[in-house]
Every structure is written in structure tokens, then in C-alpha cells.
Design an enzyme around this catalytic site. Sequence first.
Site, PDB file in Angstrom:
ATOM      1  N   GLU A 167       0.794  -1.236   0.000  1.00  0.00           N
ATOM      2  CA  GLU A 167       0.000   0.000   0.000  1.00  0.00           C
ATOM      3  C   GLU A 167       0.825   1.284   0.000  1.00  0.00           C
ATOM      4  O   GLU A 167       0.778   2.054   0.965  1.00  0.00           O
ATOM      5  CB  GLU A 167      -0.951   0.013   1.201  1.00  0.00           C
ATOM      6  CG  GLU A 167      -1.937  -1.132   1.227  1.00  0.00           C
ATOM      7  CD  GLU A 167      -2.973  -0.984   2.346  1.00  0.00           C
ATOM      8  OE1 GLU A 167      -2.857  -0.054   3.149  1.00  0.00           O
ATOM      9  OE2 GLU A 167      -3.906  -1.808   2.385  1.00  0.00           O
ATOM     10  N   GLU A 351      -5.513  -8.504   1.139  1.00  0.00           N
ATOM     11  CA  GLU A 351      -6.124  -8.169   2.430  1.00  0.00           C
ATOM     12  C   GLU A 351      -7.595  -7.896   2.213  1.00  0.00           C
ATOM     13  O   GLU A 351      -7.968  -7.218   1.250  1.00  0.00           O
ATOM     14  CB  GLU A 351      -5.522  -6.891   3.062  1.00  0.00           C
ATOM     15  CG  GLU A 351      -4.143  -7.052   3.621  1.00  0.00           C
ATOM     16  CD  GLU A 351      -3.587  -5.758   4.227  1.00  0.00           C
ATOM     17  OE1 GLU A 351      -4.388  -4.913   4.692  1.00  0.00           O
ATOM     18  OE2 GLU A 351      -2.361  -5.610   4.219  1.00  0.00           O
TER      19      GLU A 351
HETATM   20  C1  FCB Z   1      -4.322  -1.923   5.679  1.00  0.00           C
HETATM   21  C2  FCB Z   1      -2.945  -2.292   6.161  1.00  0.00           C
HETATM   22  C3  FCB Z   1      -2.925  -3.300   7.272  1.00  0.00           C
HETATM   23  C4  FCB Z   1      -4.045  -3.055   8.264  1.00  0.00           C
HETATM   24  C5  FCB Z   1      -5.366  -2.947   7.540  1.00  0.00           C
HETATM   25  C6  FCB Z   1      -6.552  -2.785   8.445  1.00  0.00           C
HETATM   26  O1  FCB Z   1      -4.305  -0.636   5.144  1.00  0.00           O
HETATM   27  O2  FCB Z   1      -2.184  -2.809   5.090  1.00  0.00           O
HETATM   28  O3  FCB Z   1      -1.658  -3.267   7.876  1.00  0.00           O
HETATM   29  O4  FCB Z   1      -3.769  -1.946   9.005  1.00  0.00           O
HETATM   30  O5  FCB Z   1      -5.318  -1.880   6.638  1.00  0.00           O
END
Ligand code: FCB
Length: 449
Positions: A167, A351
Site C-alpha cells: 500500500e 487483504e
Molecule cells: C491496511 C494495512 C494493514 C491493516 C489494515 C486494516 O491498510 O495494510 O496493515 O492496518 O489496513
Amino acid sequence: MAAQYRFPDNFFWGAATSAHQIEGSPLADGAGPSHWHVFAQEPGRIANGDTAEIACDHYRRYGEDVELMRRMGLKAYRFSVAWGRVFPEGRGRLNQKGLDFYLKLVDALLDVGIEPFLTLYHWDLPAALETQGGWANRDCADWFADYAQTLYRALEGRVRYWTTLNEPWVVVHEGYVKGTHAPGKVSLREAPQATHNLLRGHALAVQAFRADGKGEIGLVVNLEPKYSASEERADREAANRAHVYMNQQYLDPVLLGSYPEEMAELFGSHWPQFPPEDLRLLREPFDFLGINYYSRSVNRAEPAEALTGAAPVRQAAEYTEMGWEVYPDGLREVLAWVKRRYGEIPLYVTENGAAFADPRPVGGRIDDPRRIDYLRTHLRAAHAAIAAGVDLRGYFAWSLLDNFEWSFGYSKRFGLVHVDPDTLVRTPKSSADFYREVIQSAGEVLQKD
Ligand code: FCB
């Protein structure tokens, strides 16, 4: 009917974490502090004054955590390496003991048949590099590639799936625009430089992988569909600026070879003229894209809002503890959008998950039906993307464990497994059981409500 939600046989069902959020013992065995370690010590930076000193104590309990993963039936595990454990000063002197931790972790995963997906940079820059300008310094890209090369060599034959950055948009937006993440800067001048050097670091690390690594390497970005709150032109333009800023700023240069034109409008005179040879470098081909998806936003024009002039409008919908709208179809949408705009590239959902206020464990059980619903609806959306022709190869739930949620400290809980903040005892939540059933049935149980 039963096969309606069946996922491909070789689909990677996983869960994700990151080093700083779970490991604890940040200075153990000769590790150097990260800029997050320094940042968390500044008063007022982290909710409740929390720090990642202990976190989930995964550094010492990794064996127990791998056993939890095995019982959940995970096929893959996405984790990150803390750069400062391997190079305490960020470069130069290697700290073998720090590297050994990851060798042991990877071996423990391989022993039980779990595929490691290794992230090289999940936000914890060695503090020694931050004092030399961090990502705003062009050299940081080379330091990153050198560190990456050391890991490729050390883990060759054991780790097949690598990602460079997690990210980059968050790294820069929270770290250089809003100042809510390390290094805590508010600088429209440094933000584009950090962006560019992060992407140069990504590209140089991919080049080093071609020379020294084996397997596949990719980049992880977070994407959010941006809708306009009305048909008004001002709102539509604001939503589009928010979209370009978040969704295209990082993908256009690495996949199309140039930053979106709008970037110069958003940053004005702070947006540099990047040399053409840099832009050629950024386009270094890589093997897959990881997409982190949590929510969407609906936007109205708000001139006071820095850069985008867009502000989110709250919807009549369910929201998580993070204040993020639950919007499953957005996952299908971002996957389809990537394919449409950037063409065929293998994708992973690296994620996806939700923070809810879970009840305390009762008799060794924690019922978290809202997280189960979140998983079910988002996995259905992922399946819809596959059915529409998207080459989606895996899904990683965020997160394996309740952990240190950056500036929110321990107040937001994303885990499939509850971690008691005092005793660190792990208790799988009912969402972990649900996920195990999803994996065992290759998605077929998603049919049921
Ligand atoms: C993302 C991050 C991860 C966590 C989630 C909730 O942006 O990559 O580390 O904080 O959000």
C-alpha cells in the site's frame, strides 16, 4: 447448485499479518528500531499511548501461530519482514539472528504445507534510514533493493511468492500528507518524492529479483471505488479526483508508464517533472498484483479537503469499527476495474477483513457473526469476479490475529483469532471456524446464509 461458489482447486486461501503489527520484541537479537518504533514514542501519536513493544508476541510464539494456521486449514500465509531485524541500520551490516527468525518461520510454514507470501516492506522503515531522509531521499530506493536482494538469496527455494511494497498510497497519504503514520510529516513537497522513490524502490527490487530470485514477485495496492454523492458536476469531479489520487496514482506508472495527468493539478507546483529514464524504470514488468480491499467511499465536493477537494458522505449502511462502510460489491468492482484498465495480470486479494467490537471469550468461544457475514459476502463478490473472467488466484483474510492497528493501537480488532491483550492467549473466533469450512469446501459453504 452446490457448486455455485466453488473456487478453483489451486486457489490460495490465506490470512495476512505484518511484522510490526504482530511480532513484538522490536529490538530483540540485535534488531534496529524502525521509524514506527520512534513515532509511537511521541506523545499523542497512537491511541491510548499504545506501542508495538509486545504486540502479539509473535516473535516468540510463531510456532503456536503456525499451528493455529494449520488447524484453520490455511494454504498460504502473507507476512512481512521487518527490515531493521535484518539490517539494524537499514544497510551495511547484516544481523544474522534477525534473518534467522524469518528462516525459522518460513521452515515452520513449509513443514505444515503452508505457502509463504513474503512482503518486503509493510511500513516499518529502519529509523537509521529515516534520519537520512527516508523515502524522500532518492537513495532509499537502492537501499531497499539491496535489502530485498539479501532476502532473495537467503530464502531462495523456500519462498516462491514475494511482494515489494504494501500500500504505497497509505505510506504517503498517512505518512507525508496527513502525518498520522510514521514518519508523521505534513509536506506536500515531500509526498510526491516519497511516492516516486517508493515506486523506484519497487522497480529496482523487481530487477534484483530477476537477477537473484526465483518464483514470482508483485506489488500490493489498496483500492476503493469512489462514487459521486450526486449528479452535480462538482461532486462528480471531486469523486474522480479521489479516484485518480488513490487508485491510479500508483498503478498507472508501474503498468502504463506514466503518472496520471491529474497529479500535477492536485499537487500544483509540488509535483516534480520526473525524468523519462525514471518512468521507464517504473514500468519494469512484474508477475502479479495484490489488491487490499476494505470499503468504498461516496464523495461530495469539499474545497477545504487537501489535494482532492473531496469529502466522504455517510451512507445508510453498515459500518465497521474503523468507520468504513461494508460494501462487498466494491471488491468485485475493483477487481473488474483493474482488468479493464490494466489488462491481464494475475491478481490476489492480499487483504480483506473487518474490525468489529467482539464480545469477550466465553468458555473458550467468541461469536463474531458480523465478521462471518463480512467474509461471506466479500468472498461471494470475489467469486463473482472470477466468474466474470478475472484471473484471481488467492484471498488473504486480514487478519490472522487481533493486532496493533497503527495509530489506533489495539483498539481495533481485525483478527480471526482473538488475542487477549493481557495474557496474549489466542482464541479462534467463530469466524475462524467459518473460514476453515470455506477452505475445506473450496467455497461451497458460501451458498448457505
Ligand atoms: C491496511 C494495512 C494493514 C491493516 C489494515 C486494516 O491498510 O495494510 O496493515 O492496518 O489496513
